[in-house]
Design an enzyme around this catalytic site. Structure first.
Site, short mmCIF file in Angstrom:
data_model
loop_
_atom_site.label_atom_id
_atom_site.label_comp_id
_atom_site.label_asym_id
_atom_site.label_seq_id
_atom_site.Cartn_x
_atom_site.Cartn_y
_atom_site.Cartn_z
N ARG A 68 -3.59 70.08 10.21
CA ARG A 68 -2.55 69.68 11.16
C ARG A 68 -2.90 70.03 12.60
O ARG A 68 -2.50 69.35 13.53
CB ARG A 68 -1.23 70.31 10.76
CG ARG A 68 -0.43 69.36 9.88
CD ARG A 68 0.99 69.75 9.87
NE ARG A 68 1.08 71.10 9.30
CZ ARG A 68 2.07 71.51 8.55
NH1 ARG A 68 3.07 70.72 8.29
NH2 ARG A 68 2.10 72.72 8.07
N LYS A 183 -5.00 76.24 -7.69
CA LYS A 183 -3.81 76.78 -8.34
C LYS A 183 -2.73 77.08 -7.30
O LYS A 183 -3.09 77.24 -6.15
CB LYS A 183 -4.17 78.02 -9.14
CG LYS A 183 -4.38 79.26 -8.25
CD LYS A 183 -4.40 80.47 -9.11
CE LYS A 183 -3.81 81.64 -8.53
NZ LYS A 183 -3.86 82.25 -7.34
N ASP A 212 -10.13 77.42 -11.15
CA ASP A 212 -9.69 78.80 -11.34
C ASP A 212 -10.93 79.62 -11.02
O ASP A 212 -11.90 79.64 -11.79
CB ASP A 212 -9.28 79.02 -12.80
CG ASP A 212 -8.80 80.45 -13.03
OD1 ASP A 212 -9.32 81.37 -12.38
OD2 ASP A 212 -7.90 80.65 -13.87
N HIS A 213 -10.93 80.27 -9.85
CA HIS A 213 -12.19 80.85 -9.40
C HIS A 213 -12.71 81.95 -10.32
O HIS A 213 -13.90 82.26 -10.30
CB HIS A 213 -12.11 81.32 -7.93
CG HIS A 213 -11.40 82.63 -7.74
ND1 HIS A 213 -10.04 82.74 -7.73
CD2 HIS A 213 -11.86 83.88 -7.53
CE1 HIS A 213 -9.71 84.01 -7.55
NE2 HIS A 213 -10.80 84.72 -7.42
N LYS A 217 -17.03 83.37 -11.90
CA LYS A 217 -17.62 84.70 -11.75
C LYS A 217 -18.71 84.91 -12.80
O LYS A 217 -18.54 84.53 -13.95
CB LYS A 217 -16.54 85.79 -11.90
CG LYS A 217 -15.55 85.81 -10.73
CD LYS A 217 -14.55 86.92 -10.90
CE LYS A 217 -13.41 86.80 -9.91
NZ LYS A 217 -13.66 87.41 -8.62
N HIS A 275 -5.83 83.26 -14.24
CA HIS A 275 -6.99 84.12 -14.43
C HIS A 275 -6.96 84.93 -15.74
O HIS A 275 -7.91 84.92 -16.51
CB HIS A 275 -7.12 85.11 -13.26
CG HIS A 275 -7.08 84.46 -11.91
ND1 HIS A 275 -7.60 83.20 -11.67
CD2 HIS A 275 -6.59 84.88 -10.72
CE1 HIS A 275 -7.43 82.90 -10.38
NE2 HIS A 275 -6.82 83.90 -9.79
#
Ligand code: BG6
Length: 525
Positions: A68, A183, A212-213, A217, A275
């Site tokens: 924006r 998410k 979903d980070h 990992k 998570h």
């Protein structure tokens, strides 16, 4: 996801030779909606910069940021340079930055305004035809929604109706078009179903990447390798040998500057729905028949589907809410949650939860899974601990009142990524005493410090169209089905019950009783 981990040559591991090199992302334009937001600055841009430096971005790759704030391209680049400088360890290579900056563009405007999509179309088609004319390469389109959930739906509708993101039923269609959705995907089972139905009506499932980070990992991915590339643990991975499982995601930070989002979300929506349930399903799933997106995701969903729902009457027994009050993290005095900026004075938002779940399968019958996560815990630590049963009979002499420690296998997800196993040994002496010893594998010790972030892994996967580490629509709904009764019960929580732990503690006392009821105790990570 690339097919295997790249093991450094100096690691004495014969199987390293069998592993493949990382694949490069395919040529595309990545459009980031929410380009002036926190996620873009803190995660996406640093991840893309590292990927370019590692040679994992295609030559024909550009980013169009949409936000924006009114900015010219050069101002946007300056902002992103500051963001990188904040996240970058050591000095930034000026020529690398120049190459990266050349790939960044910006479009300012309101997402509700159709004009923005017309301008986006012009930029996309011009980049696509340039690339095609120069070297005949077809560029894909990757739309990344780094946006508040309230604007997911209208933005997806605009993308679909403007024709910028057409539905592609053929997964092999070229050019490809994919959408990454951050998410939270919905805020209840009902809203997630509605969003899924809307997405399904406009796009094919293979085009949707629900991120979903945690799944990017290293140690999380290693959980699959550990379980299914070794033969010694799988035979004991069941109710006959495992007493219970503890999954902890503790953070020492408070709500930071995110109260606007967090007040609406709380720990259950923020950490459990995604998570923690993902970690649980990777720990508990059956071996997939192949290391392919659908095979892996199907096994994970089966676990979620088999979780026994906690009924409204049972919530008080099996789930404990918490909220931090004023306290100390190390030597630093910190305010309570309700004193944080933009938090309601009588807020009922839980910043901590402990939940006991049971999985109704043959493998896991009777084995409780304890999940906990909280902000303002004494330290940052995410781990999965598998606690094995005690030996059925102990013939060794023991010190009065002292029991032996059961075996525990721990996956340390962060920090100090690694795996450890503890077991009993005899203390070398003339008398007979036992002590707990451990074997420890440390990622950093064997492979050097971690080199890339979860977002790097996941972004390349999106470019390659590999959805193994992304959440499928059925898994999102299955997770909400588990979470909904807890959220509903806590809606009626009297505000006087909170806060119930001081910042710097491991959560409220009720969480100790929750786990003690099954003859166990929380570990201190
Ligand atoms: C995010 C949550 O998804 O995960 C945050 O929104 C949380 O509240 C974060 O702090 C934790 O991620 P990590 O990778 O630091 O464990």
């Amino acid at each position: 996801m690339t097919e295997g981990l790249v093991v450094p040559m100096d690691v004495p591991n014969e199987s390293a030779a069998a592993l493949s090199l990382p694949e490069r992302g395919t040529p595309c334009t990545m459009v980031i909606f929410g380009a002036s937001g926190d996620l873009t600055r803190r995660k996406l841009v640093p991840a893309l910069f590292h990927l370019m430096n590692d040679g994992l971005l295609a030559d024909d790759f550009s980013v169009i940021g949409i936000g924006r704030g009114q900015m010219r391209d050069d101002e946007f680049r300056e902002e992103m340079r500051d963001a990188l400088a904040d996240s970058h360890e050591g000095a930034m290579d000026a020529s690398a930055w120049k190459r990266f900056a050349g790939r960044l563009e910006y479009i300012a405007g309101d997402l509700a305004d159709e004009a923005i999509y017309a301008r986006l179309r012009d930029r996309l088609t011009s980049l696509e035809s340039d690339t095609a004319a120069r070297n005949g390469v077809v560029r894909g389109r990757l739309f990344y929604l780094a946006l508040p959930p309230s604007v997911f739906e209208p933005t997806l509708t605009h993308l679909s109706e403007s024709g910028l993101a057409p539905r592609l039923d053929d997964a092999g269609a070229r050019p490809w078009v994919r959408l990454v959705i951050e998410k939270p995907f919905g805020r209840s089972l009902e809203s997630a179903r509605e969003l899924n139905a809307m997405v399904r009506a406009r796009f094919a499932e293979h085009q949707i990447f629900r991120i979903d980070h945690y799944l990017g990992k290293e140690t999380v991915q290693n959980l699959m390798v550990f379980r299914f590339a070794n033969s010694i643990f799988e035979p004991v991975w069941n109710r006959n040998h495992i007493h219970h499982v503890q999954i902890t995601a503790a953070e020492s930070v408070g709500v930071e500057h995110r109260a606007g989002y967090y007040e609406e979300s709380g720990v259950i929506r923020d950490m459990f729905q995604n998570h923690l349930l993902q970690l649980l399903s990777l720990t508990a799933m059956e071996p997939p028949v192949a290391f392919r997106a659908d095979a892996v995701r199907t096994e994970k969903v089966k676990v979620l589907d088999a979780i026994r729902p906690v009924t409204a009457d049972e919530v008080a027994r099996y789930a404990v809410p918490g909220q931090y009050g004023e306290g100390s993290i190390g030597k630093e005095r910190v305010p309570g949650y309700r004193e944080e900026p933009r938090v309601a004075a009588r807020s009922r938002t839980p910043t901590y939860a402990a939940v006991r779940l049971m999985i109704d399968t043959w493998r896991w019958q009777g084995v409780p899974f304890f999940l906990r996560s909280g902000k303002r815990m004494p330290r940052r630590a995410t781990e999965i601990a598998i606690r094995f049963r005690r030996p059925p009979l102990l013939m060794f002499p023991r010190t009065e009142g002292k029991d032996i420690s059961p075996n525990v296998l721990t996956f340390r997800i962060q920090p100090d990524e690694g795996i450890s196993l503890c077991f009993e040994v005899k203390v070398p002496d003339h008398d007979f005493r036992m002590a707990t010893a451990g074997m420890n594998f440390s990622y950093a010790g064997s492979f050097g410090p971690p080199e890339h972030s979860a977002y790097e892994t996941l972004l390349v996967d999106c470019m390659l169209g590999d959805a193994t580490l992304f959440t499928r629509s059925d898994a999102v709904e299955a997770a909400w089905r588990i979470i909904d009764p807890i959220l509903n019960a806590w809606d009626g929580l009297p505000p006087e019950r909170l806060p119930n732990y001081a910042a710097g503690e491991w959560g409220p006392a009720e969480a100790e009783s929750l786990i003690a009821a099954d003859g166990a105790a929380w570990r201190t990570p």
